[in-house]
Design a protein around this motif. Structure first.
Motif, PDB file in Angstrom:
ATOM      1  N   ARG A 127       0.849  -1.201   0.000  1.00 51.55           N
ATOM      2  CA  ARG A 127       0.000   0.000   0.000  1.00 51.55           C
ATOM      3  C   ARG A 127       0.881   1.247   0.000  1.00 51.55           C
ATOM      4  O   ARG A 127       0.715   2.152  -0.811  1.00 51.55           O
ATOM      5  N   GLU A 128       1.864   1.246   0.893  1.00 51.03           N
ATOM      6  CA  GLU A 128       2.732   2.418   1.010  1.00 51.03           C
ATOM      7  C   GLU A 128       3.549   2.657  -0.252  1.00 51.03           C
ATOM      8  O   GLU A 128       3.837   3.784  -0.617  1.00 51.03           O
ATOM      9  N   ALA A 129       3.945   1.573  -0.900  1.00 52.49           N
ATOM     10  CA  ALA A 129       4.812   1.703  -2.083  1.00 52.49           C
ATOM     11  C   ALA A 129       4.008   1.957  -3.354  1.00 52.49           C
ATOM     12  O   ALA A 129       4.571   2.026  -4.436  1.00 52.49           O
ATOM     13  N   GLY A 130       2.707   2.066  -3.230  1.00 49.77           N
ATOM     14  CA  GLY A 130       1.866   2.380  -4.393  1.00 49.77           C
ATOM     15  C   GLY A 130       1.699   1.211  -5.354  1.00 49.77           C
ATOM     16  O   GLY A 130       1.511   1.420  -6.553  1.00 49.77           O
ATOM     17  N   ILE A 131       1.768  -0.011  -4.853  1.00 57.43           N
ATOM     18  CA  ILE A 131       1.544  -1.177  -5.721  1.00 57.43           C
ATOM     19  C   ILE A 131       0.040  -1.213  -6.046  1.00 57.43           C
ATOM     20  O   ILE A 131      -0.789  -1.367  -5.142  1.00 57.43           O
ATOM     21  N   SER A 132      -0.269  -1.095  -7.333  1.00 57.41           N
ATOM     22  CA  SER A 132      -1.668  -0.880  -7.717  1.00 57.41           C
ATOM     23  C   SER A 132      -2.396  -2.190  -8.017  1.00 57.41           C
ATOM     24  O   SER A 132      -3.126  -2.295  -8.996  1.00 57.41           O
ATOM     25  N   SER A 133      -2.189  -3.190  -7.165  1.00 55.38           N
ATOM     26  CA  SER A 133      -2.803  -4.489  -7.428  1.00 55.38           C
ATOM     27  C   SER A 133      -4.322  -4.404  -7.294  1.00 55.38           C
ATOM     28  O   SER A 133      -4.848  -3.583  -6.539  1.00 55.38           O
ATOM     29  N   THR A 134      -4.991  -5.283  -8.029  1.00 60.00           N
ATOM     30  CA  THR A 134      -6.449  -5.311  -7.940  1.00 60.00           C
ATOM     31  C   THR A 134      -6.915  -6.453  -7.047  1.00 60.00           C
ATOM     32  O   THR A 134      -8.101  -6.591  -6.781  1.00 60.00           O
ATOM     33  N   ASP A 135      -5.988  -7.319  -6.634  1.00 56.21           N
ATOM     34  CA  ASP A 135      -6.354  -8.412  -5.733  1.00 56.21           C
ATOM     35  C   ASP A 135      -5.132  -8.791  -4.903  1.00 56.21           C
ATOM     36  O   ASP A 135      -4.002  -8.789  -5.404  1.00 56.21           O
ATOM     37  N   PHE A 136      -5.362  -9.096  -3.656  1.00 58.22           N
ATOM     38  CA  PHE A 136      -4.297  -9.620  -2.796  1.00 58.22           C
ATOM     39  C   PHE A 136      -4.797 -10.955  -2.279  1.00 58.22           C
ATOM     40  O   PHE A 136      -5.783 -11.019  -1.554  1.00 58.22           O
ATOM     41  N   ILE A 137      -4.123 -12.015  -2.680  1.00 52.18           N
ATOM     42  CA  ILE A 137      -4.609 -13.343  -2.279  1.00 52.18           C
ATOM     43  C   ILE A 137      -3.774 -13.908  -1.141  1.00 52.18           C
ATOM     44  O   ILE A 137      -2.545 -13.733  -1.098  1.00 52.18           O
ATOM     45  N   ARG A 138      -4.430 -14.577  -0.232  1.00 45.37           N
ATOM     46  CA  ARG A 138      -3.732 -15.349   0.801  1.00 45.37           C
ATOM     47  C   ARG A 138      -4.117 -16.801   0.562  1.00 45.37           C
ATOM     48  O   ARG A 138      -5.298 -17.112   0.409  1.00 45.37           O
ATOM     49  N   ASP A 358      15.599  -3.143   4.800  1.00 47.33           N
ATOM     50  CA  ASP A 358      14.174  -2.967   5.083  1.00 47.33           C
ATOM     51  C   ASP A 358      13.585  -1.956   4.100  1.00 47.33           C
ATOM     52  O   ASP A 358      13.970  -0.779   4.095  1.00 47.33           O
ATOM     53  N   PRO A 359      12.630  -2.385   3.288  1.00 50.17           N
ATOM     54  CA  PRO A 359      12.110  -1.472   2.271  1.00 50.17           C
ATOM     55  C   PRO A 359      11.367  -0.273   2.848  1.00 50.17           C
ATOM     56  O   PRO A 359      11.350   0.789   2.250  1.00 50.17           O
ATOM     57  N   ARG A 360      10.784  -0.428   4.033  1.00 49.37           N
ATOM     58  CA  ARG A 360      10.012   0.707   4.568  1.00 49.37           C
ATOM     59  C   ARG A 360      10.940   1.828   5.017  1.00 49.37           C
ATOM     60  O   ARG A 360      10.625   3.007   4.871  1.00 49.37           O
ATOM     61  N   THR A 361      12.102   1.452   5.530  1.00 51.27           N
ATOM     62  CA  THR A 361      13.089   2.485   5.880  1.00 51.27           C
ATOM     63  C   THR A 361      13.498   3.225   4.611  1.00 51.27           C
ATOM     64  O   THR A 361      13.637   4.447   4.600  1.00 51.27           O
ATOM     65  N   CYS A 362      13.684   2.470   3.533  1.00 51.78           N
ATOM     66  CA  CYS A 362      14.106   3.095   2.269  1.00 51.78           C
ATOM     67  C   CYS A 362      13.033   4.035   1.735  1.00 51.78           C
ATOM     68  O   CYS A 362      13.337   5.115   1.225  1.00 51.78           O
ATOM     69  N   LEU A 363      11.772   3.629   1.850  1.00 48.60           N
ATOM     70  CA  LEU A 363      10.690   4.488   1.359  1.00 48.60           C
ATOM     71  C   LEU A 363      10.652   5.793   2.165  1.00 48.60           C
ATOM     72  O   LEU A 363      10.418   6.869   1.627  1.00 48.60           O
ATOM     73  N   ASP A 364      10.930   5.663   3.471  1.00 45.79           N
ATOM     74  CA  ASP A 364      10.963   6.866   4.319  1.00 45.79           C
ATOM     75  C   ASP A 364      12.119   7.771   3.936  1.00 45.79           C
ATOM     76  O   ASP A 364      11.981   8.976   3.822  1.00 45.79           O
ATOM     77  N   ARG A 365      13.283   7.167   3.772  1.00 48.60           N
ATOM     78  CA  ARG A 365      14.475   7.965   3.490  1.00 48.60           C
ATOM     79  C   ARG A 365      14.455   8.633   2.127  1.00 48.60           C
ATOM     80  O   ARG A 365      14.828   9.787   1.975  1.00 48.60           O
ATOM     81  N   TYR A 366      14.051   7.872   1.139  1.00 50.83           N
ATOM     82  CA  TYR A 366      14.211   8.355  -0.242  1.00 50.83           C
ATOM     83  C   TYR A 366      12.901   8.786  -0.881  1.00 50.83           C
ATOM     84  O   TYR A 366      12.897   9.128  -2.058  1.00 50.83           O
ATOM     85  N   THR A 367      11.841   8.711  -0.157  1.00 51.21           N
ATOM     86  CA  THR A 367      10.460   8.932  -0.624  1.00 51.21           C
ATOM     87  C   THR A 367      10.009   7.726  -1.463  1.00 51.21           C
ATOM     88  O   THR A 367      10.848   6.994  -2.007  1.00 51.21           O
ATOM     89  N   VAL A 368       8.716   7.564  -1.555  1.00 51.53           N
ATOM     90  CA  VAL A 368       8.164   6.422  -2.297  1.00 51.53           C
ATOM     91  C   VAL A 368       8.609   6.487  -3.759  1.00 51.53           C
ATOM     92  O   VAL A 368       9.140   5.525  -4.319  1.00 51.53           O
ATOM     93  N   ASP A 369       8.430   7.656  -4.357  1.00 49.38           N
ATOM     94  CA  ASP A 369       8.775   7.763  -5.787  1.00 49.38           C
ATOM     95  C   ASP A 369      10.270   7.625  -6.007  1.00 49.38           C
ATOM     96  O   ASP A 369      10.715   7.021  -6.981  1.00 49.38           O
ATOM     97  N   GLY A 370      11.050   8.192  -5.078  1.00 52.28           N
ATOM     98  CA  GLY A 370      12.501   8.104  -5.205  1.00 52.28           C
ATOM     99  C   GLY A 370      12.956   6.656  -5.175  1.00 52.28           C
ATOM    100  O   GLY A 370      13.750   6.206  -6.019  1.00 52.28           O
ATOM    101  N   PHE A 371      12.432   5.891  -4.221  1.00 56.43           N
ATOM    102  CA  PHE A 371      12.910   4.516  -4.099  1.00 56.43           C
ATOM    103  C   PHE A 371      12.379   3.634  -5.230  1.00 56.43           C
ATOM    104  O   PHE A 371      13.083   2.746  -5.727  1.00 56.43           O
ATOM    105  N   ARG A 372      11.153   3.903  -5.652  1.00 58.07           N
ATOM    106  CA  ARG A 372      10.629   3.164  -6.811  1.00 58.07           C
ATOM    107  C   ARG A 372      11.538   3.416  -8.012  1.00 58.07           C
ATOM    108  O   ARG A 372      11.912   2.501  -8.741  1.00 58.07           O
ATOM    109  N   TYR A 373      11.877   4.692  -8.207  1.00 58.54           N
ATOM    110  CA  TYR A 373      12.713   5.052  -9.356  1.00 58.54           C
ATOM    111  C   TYR A 373      14.060   4.349  -9.257  1.00 58.54           C
ATOM    112  O   TYR A 373      14.542   3.768 -10.223  1.00 58.54           O
ATOM    113  N   PHE A 374      14.648   4.382  -8.069  1.00 59.77           N
ATOM    114  CA  PHE A 374      15.966   3.759  -7.915  1.00 59.77           C
ATOM    115  C   PHE A 374      15.925   2.270  -8.282  1.00 59.77           C
ATOM    116  O   PHE A 374      16.720   1.794  -9.090  1.00 59.77           O
TER     117      PHE A 374
END
Ligand code: MSP
Length: 594
Positions: A127-138, A358-374
């Motif tokens: 959700r935080e990383a903007g993954i635009s999935s239409t379904d999440f299956i367990r 940890d990806p959440r630390t990276c999203l915080d540090r570099y912003t969501v768009d920044g880390f996605r781009y990287f």
């Protein structure tokens, strides 16, 4: 119109598991381009999947990378083919099996508790990383159990399962049997030695059980035919070649169940509670569950399926899964897009080495768009890529903050564009024919090269997406951004005056061309940096309905057409497009010292 794939059964199995002669005869899909396929209803549909993630440990950047690749492909497709009904995108968590059973026991938790906890972490990250999935299956959901048991029933009804003794090394960490040649010995803490997987170093144990066995061996030739007939089935090409190489060797039958006394955390074999279905069969069927299987609706989506996977799970997706599908009377997946792995400072990421990023630390540090781009700019599907913090800062500062942000600033700053509009393009200053001379002509040969480069950029980007080379798409955009900065630098609009009747038309033209380039970059960056692209396009005054690839008509005035943006008010100024990271990040200095 899609024709159903044909699975021809040329014989019946003998009691000893004799030969079914399975012949898969293509063509399989009628593609509207590698990123989509035509369904029965004649509409363009596409279904993208990520692998489903094990819940034995928290997500790391490798997992996020898999999901981002799928997300970018999916978002790019939505830009080409708008409409919520045209594209589906699933992700989820893989919750059964020995690995999870053991991880839960080690953590002193019931398996369901561990699954709930870690699955929620994946959901939150995505959700935080903007993954635009239409379904999440367990895989612990009831709809999935129904799908798996139905699928099992089909294999059984087609005589593709038999009971037999299965014996071999089993690696719980990878959830697979390994041949003797893939096992080695490693010194153990107790002074002796223990058997481990040669490739991953994970412990293996000897297993001998009566299981249900799938007649995988019969599918070697059908699989070869499928792959030879569809050279893009597995992309990029080296992975396609690798699968064909594996198929040069005999394909042993595959054990597809475990004794419930040994593995209780899973889906029971229908009609035989003493056996639990093998977790890989269970997991792979998730791709059908999410499109409604076994209800008929799945049929219009299945032929459009593209799996995005890491190279470590290629065999499961390009051999076991297509064989199981063929066995159940379905076609293999449309595409299997394969990526390599992220290492950290040259080493494999692992909990035991303590180097998991940890990806959440990276999203915080570099912003969501920044880390996605990287991740998408630096991740190369064909080879492993190495992660370290300085690399992220360097890339984002140079490409997003300086080059792209600087360009936007140069064209929109109050000082240079006091009216805050998309200025008028002057055809006399920049005639569509290169090489003309005249008093008002100001454009130079390099300027025509720029227009040509940006005009062909959307097509080039689309081709890179189709070949699963998203980093090349971003490289191409970045190179055009550099070229546009060169254009602005060359003509130094800050030296031209709006007051001068000689300068003004050319000043407007320079800004108009640069803004048009920025509009193209913003549109093309949407799949990778959705918020940053939104900020850029909003600043340019491009409305939500003008951001699709169908609407992307670059520099129409140059080609003699009206431009809907000309004279339009720019959007409001909302601060720097991407603030530089290097001065503001104290943690980087700290990380350097430790
Ligand atoms: N549960 C199975 C997949 C079942 S799909 C029917 C699985 N799960 S996983 O959590 O181990 O891996 C999920 C994805 O993450 C895989 O595509 C894998 O390649 C990817 N990655 C795991 N580590 C990775 C890196 N270090 N780098 C990049 N991707 C990596 O396998």
């Amino acid at each position: 119109m899609l024709r159903a794939s044909v699975l021809r059964l040329l014989g019946r199995p003998g009691a000893s598991g004799g030969a079914w002669l399975l012949e898969y005869s293509g063509p399989r899909h009628y593609s509207s381009g590698p990123l989509g396929a035509r369904d029965d209803a004649g509409g363009a549909r596409a279904f993208f999947t990520t692998p489903i993630f094990y819940v034995n440990a928290a997500p790391h950047i490798g997992h996020l990378y898999s999901a981002l690749l799928a997300d970018a492909l999916c978002r790019h497709r939505r830009l080409r083919v708008p409409g919520a009904a045209a594209t589906r995108f699933s992700t989820g968590t893989d919750e059964h099996g020995l690995k999870i059973q053991q991880a839960a026991a080690a953590a002193g938790l019931a398996p369901t508790e561990l699954c709930d906890r870690v699955s929620a972490q994946f959901q939150q990250l995505f959700r935080e990383a903007g993954i635009s999935s239409t379904d999440f299956i367990r895989t612990t959901e009831a709809r999935h159990r129904i799908a798996v048991q139905h699928f099992w029933g089909l294999l059984e009804a087609r005589g593709l399962l038999y009971k037999g003794i299965y014996e071999g090394w089993y690696c719980a960490s990878e959830e697979c049997f390994l041949p003797e040649a893939k096992v080695t010995r490693q010194p153990s803490s107790s002074g002796g030695s223990c058997p481990v997987s040669l490739e991953s170093g994970h412990p293996v144990s000897w297993t001998k059980e009566e299981n249900y066995i799938f007649r995988l061996s019969q599918f070697r030739e059908p699989l070869q035919r499928w792959l030879r007939g569809d050279p893009q089935a597995v992309t990029p090409e080296p992975f396609h070649r690798a699968v064909l190489q594996w198929l040069e060797e005999e394909l042993p039958d595959l054990s597809v169940s475990r004794k419930s006394s040994h593995l209780h955390w899973g889906i029971p074999v229908p009609g035989d509670d003493s056996q639990t279905i093998y977790v890989w069969l269970d997991a792979l069927v998730n791709y059908l569950t999410v499109i409604g299987y076994p209800n008929a609706e799945f049929k219009s989506w299945w032929p459009t399926t593209s799996h995005i996977i890491g190279k470590d799970i290629l065999k499961f997706h390009a051999i076991y899964w297509p064989a199981l599908l063929l066995g159940a009377g379905m076609s293999p997946p449309h595409r299997i897009y394969v990526h390599s792995h992220w290492t950290v400072c040259g080493q494999k990421m692992s909990k035991s080495l303590g180097n998991v990023v940890d990806p959440r630390t990276c999203l915080d540090r570099y912003t969501v768009d920044g880390f996605r781009y990287f991740l998408l700019r630096q991740g190369v599907p064909n080879w492993d890529c190495d992660y370290y913090d300085e690399k992220v800062v360097k890339l984002l500062d140079s490409e997003l903050a300086d080059a792209l942000g600087g360009l936007l600033n140069r064209c929109t700053a109050q000082r240079i564009n006091p009216s805050g509009t998309y200025p008028v393009f002057c055809t006399a200053c920049f005639p569509s024919e290169a090489g003309l001379v005249g008093p008002s002509v100001r454009a130079q040969a390099e300027d025509y090269a720029l227009v040509n480069a940006v005009a062909t950029l959307p097509r080039q980007v689309a081709e890179h997406y189709e070949n699963f080379q998203i980093y090349k798409a971003l490289e191409a955009v970045s190179s055009c951004v550099r070229q546009t900065n060169g254009f602005v630098q060359r003509h130094a609009p800050w030296k031209l005056s709006w007051e001068s009747p000689v300068d003004a038309p050319w000043l407007g033209t320079v800004l108009h061309v640069a803004l048009e380039c920025l509009r193209v970059f913003g549109t093309l960056l949407q799949p990778v940096t959705p918020s940053l692209a939104d900020k850029l396009l909003s600043r340019l005054g491009v409305s939500a309905t003008e951001r699709g690839l169908g609407e992307l008509c670059f520099l129409p005035r140059f080609y003699g057409h009206p431009c809907p943006f000309e004279g339009r008010k720019l959007g409001p100024e909302t601060g720097l497009l991407f603030p530089r990271l290097d001065q503001s990040r104290v943690w980087l200095v700290k990380a350097h010292r430790t």
